[in-house]
Design a protein around this motif. Structure first.
Motif: not given
Length: 812
Positions: A40-53, A104-114
């Motif tokens: 869960a922490g890994l998903a939280g840590l990386l979920h908005d990484l794409g805002k660094n642009t 797979e599990w954490t990346a799926m949560c990250i790309i799906s969070h919206h």
């Protein structure tokens, strides 16, 4: 500094670095409860990484500075980058099975969070997951990646953290194998991680928007200890009350004490509480739950019931007995619909407030519906799943569990097995008519000694207060004949309840009884006529029930016509009940509204068949009626072996075994248009994985294959989905409607939405269409909340679709 959010009130920025750190920390807290802290922490840590642009920085500034001409919501993809980073760093050919699953599990949560979880494998045999993390080109991905690895966490630190998540995968899969859980439990673990991320992200964003810190965690144990002591005071008062020596009350006290004693035995389990109808199971189960919560440090008590009428009554009783109005939540329905994905201009800000204000079940005691519970586990989008992690380390009391929709039984059982085994929650199945959930293919893992109340046969015999008579006949009854039966019965009793299967039949009978009142000038033969319907909002029904109970208490002659909403959980007692032919469990529940407290001699419950009822399109009611006919025939042949009672445990067991056998092909939530079912889509997904291999001559290049988005698209607990609509029932309802038309902060909005649930009805699509055509419906909050005009809501019958009739033909 890259920007995650800009606060509306003072233009203060929240950096991406700060947001990611805080969401990671909160996700870890949520995930730690079931051993997925690092996933869960890994998903939280990386979920908005794409805002660094730079692209996202310019986008968010444009939304705030010029909302009218702002870019379309989601026009800058910021949710793919975190999943892409994980995939590039760790998804290699030499990676272990557990490492690949962690990606797979954490990346799926990250790309799906919206938008909600996507498909690993779609019905078209493509992978939305791979398209995002492997194939999609992100213009500023390298910039986002380098910023994160330079400012937030080095590759080495991230790798160490990732491997801790991998170890959690090993443990979870080991638990599943040890307890022989179905593969659908893997989907539920992913959904749990997703829930941690969604709630942490939304909570952190709301706190920043309001200028608040994260706050302190609620201390459950001292709260439950105080509430337990308050409940014992009520129990003591009952024991010393005027009727305390009545045999029924003595037996209620005895079963309440047995619940208290059982609560200390095991820290977690799946148990049954089969107190007969009228046996005081609401207080007894609450006594169990509070004692169990104190003994084993459970965080939350959640009551799940089939009907909103039970929520209204049980929550009101709980607030009174526990002396607490502030911390007991009633969650009837979602007033706000899922937000659209395509927004622009001022609508973005409006929906942001709604998005953050939605309730996430933080309260220590919650009353909600089976629909909301199942939506939390299997519903679409991000709105429902946000609550899922609060189902862990909890006590879940399923009141009237026999009302689980047949098509959801396999998914319900697998969810409970998951919540007990993986989430350390205690499950209590609370009903007088236990539905043999251990008899079906996807069985519930109930222990052999799971029943809280011993000697059930003896208890049931002691609680016998009614005689159930089969009054059905080949030709059935028309309304006129049923009217005569009711009038005849009123010569011997002062109160009659009639429960029918459809609104159409109820309408005809109600109108006939109204005509009786007009035609009969004799005061001694007159009676007060009541009607109950889900066309009324909860506050309206509560008022009607209050008046009805007062009339019964005053000894007035009373007739009440209702659909089945009254037959489960409503604490009310009549001297005679007529029940239209349905499932035997429904008939048993209806019988619980007759001579409820055993103060009269044995009273009569009549099973009738009404030829004005058309249930051919109501599959489960039709099946229940057919099986009840079969049981009635077998009972007539050999009543000795069935306890000489149509409501005996042996008869109920026979009924459910026959019923589940007949309905077994419907239990996996079939999706005919896909020629598939949800158990497979969220389990092995064998149909699509085989088709992929045949089409491409190779296996799917990822380990996970669940079709989350596809399954969620077709999931509806009820066959005909409904929409929540606010109604102008009284002055308070009208004040809420006015306030919803203005501006407010998210805290106030959340309060209003909770209050507004008392003034909500759920209506079908064809009803929506009719109301819109007649201009009786309008929208609030930029189209996110529906409201009814005063002309369409009647003070006596509620929703009025027929210009004075106010009746609809659908099943309640």
């Amino acid at each position: 500094m890259y920007i995650a959010h800009i606060r509306k009130q003072d233009q203060e920025n929240q950096s991406v670095e700060t947001h990611l750190d805080e969401v990671k920390e909160l996700s870890e807290q949520f995930g730690q409860k079931i051993g997925v802290k690092y996933l869960a922490g890994l998903a939280g840590l990386l979920h908005d990484l794409g805002k660094n642009t730079e692209a996202f920085k310019q986008y968010i500034k444009a939304v705030v500075e010029n909302p009218v001409e702002a870019p379309r919501k989601g026009s800058v993809d910021h949710s793919t980058a975190g999943g892409k980073l994980l995939y590039e760093l760790y998804y290699r050919e030499e990676a272990t099975l557990y490492e690949k699953l962690a990606v797979e599990w954490t990346a799926m949560c990250i790309i799906s969070h919206h938008q909600g979880l996507r498909d690993f494998l779609t019905p078209q045999l493509t992978s939305t997951f791979l398209e995002r993390v492997s194939h999609k080109e992100l213009p500023e991905f390298n910039q986002a990646r380098e910023t994160f690895l330079n400012q937030q966490m080095t590759v080495e630190q991230l790798t160490d953290y990732f491997h801790q998540a991998v170890e959690e995968i090993k443990t979870i899969i080991g638990l599943m194998k040890e307890n022989t859980l179905h593969p659908i439990s893997l989907s539920l673990v992913i959904k749990y991680i997703f829930s941690c991320l969604i709630d942490a992200d939304r909570t952190n964003t709301r706190k920043f928007e309001e200028g608040n810190s994260q706050g302190t965690r609620f201390q459950s144990k001292p709260y439950f200890q105080d509430r337990y002591e308050a409940l014992l005071e009520t129990v003591t008062a009952y024991q010393n009350g005027e009727d305390s020596d009545h045999p029924i009350n003595r037996l209620r006290n005895e079963m309440s004490m047995q619940c208290d004693q059982f609560a200390s035995r095991q820290p977690s389990g799946i148990y049954t509480l089969s107190i007969p109808t009228g046996g005081g199971k609401t207080l007894a189960s609450m006594r169990y739950a509070l004692k169990h919560a104190v003994t084993y440090n459970k965080e939350r008590i959640i009551y799940i019931v089939p009907y909103t009428t039970i929520i209204e009554q049980n929550a009101e009783e709980a607030k009174r007995v526990l002396r607490d109005n502030a911390n007991i939540l009633e969650h009837h329905s979602n007033i706000i619909e899922q937000e659209p994905a395509d927004l622009s201009g001022e609508d973005i800000a409006a929906y942001q407030s709604l998005h953050l204000a939605k309730d996430n079940w933080e309260s220590p005691i919650i009353f909600t519906t089976m629909v909301q519970f199942l939506n939390t586990l299997y519903g679409k989008g991000t709105r429902n799943v946000r609550r899922l992690h609060h189902l862990s380390n909890a006590i879940l009391v399923f009141d009237e569990v026999q009302a689980v929709p047949v098509k959801c039984i396999s998914m319900f059982n697998e969810a409970l097995n998951f919540l007990h085994t993986i989430c350390h929650s205690t499950i209590v199945l609370c009903t007088a008519t236990q539905p043999a959930l251990d008899f079906v293919e996807h069985d519930l893992k109930i222990a052999a000694d799971a029943e809280i109340i011993p000697n059930l046969d003896k208890v049931s015999a002691s609680f016998k207060r009614v005689r159930v008579e089969d009054r059905t006949r080949p030709s059935g009854y028309n309304v006129s004949e049923l009217n005569v039966c009711i009038q005849t019965e009123l010569d011997n009793v002062r109160s009659v309840l009639v429960i029918l299967n459809t609104k159409r039949a109820a309408r005809k009978l109600y109108e006939a009884l109204q005509q009786n009142e007009k035609d009969d000038d004799s005061p001694e033969k007159g009676y007060r006529l009541f009607h109950l319907s889900t066309n009324m909002c909860p506050a309206h029904r509560k008022d009607v029930l209050r008046k009805l109970k007062q009339s019964l208490s005053d000894g007035e002659r009373v007739v009440c016509v209702s659909t089945q909403l009254i037959e489960a959980g409503v604490d009310i007692s009549f001297e005679c009940v007529f029940r239209s032919l349905a499932g035997l469990d429904s008939i048993a529940q209806a019988a619980g509204r007759c001579n409820r407290h055993g103060k009269d001699p044995i009273r009569n419950v009549y099973i009738i068949n009404v030829n004005e009822e058309d249930i051919t399109n109501l599959k489960t009611i039709q099946a229940g009626s057919d099986i009840t006919k079969r049981v009635l025939d077998e009972y007539k042949k050999d009543p000795d072996s069935l306890g000489h009672d149509l409501l005996s445990p042996q008869v109920m067991r026979m009924y459910f075994c026959y019923y589940f056998h007949r309905m077994k092909i419907d239990m996996h939530y079939a999706i005919p248009v896909l020629e598939n079912h949800m158990i497979d889509l969220l389990g092995r997904n064998s149909r699509y994985t085989s088709a992929f291999k045949n089409a491409h001559a190779e296996h799917l290049p990822i380990l996970s294959s669940q079709s989350f988005a596809t399954a969620e698209k077709y999931f509806n607990v009820i066959d005909q989905p409904t929409t929540s609509v606010l109604v102008p029932y009284n002055a308070e309802a009208n004040e809420l409607l006015v306030e919803l038309n203005g501006d407010m902060n998210t805290d106030r909005l959340g309060q209003i939405l909770k209050q507004a649930q008392q003034y909500t009805i759920n209506i079908y699509k064809h009803e929506m269409d009719k109301l819109e055509k007649s201009d009786d419906l309008y929208v609030l909050l930029h189209g996110s909340v529906y409201a009814l005009r005063e002309t369409a809501y009647d003070s006596e019958i509620g929703l009025d679709l027929e210009s004075g009739n106010g009746w609809s033909v659908e099943i309640q």
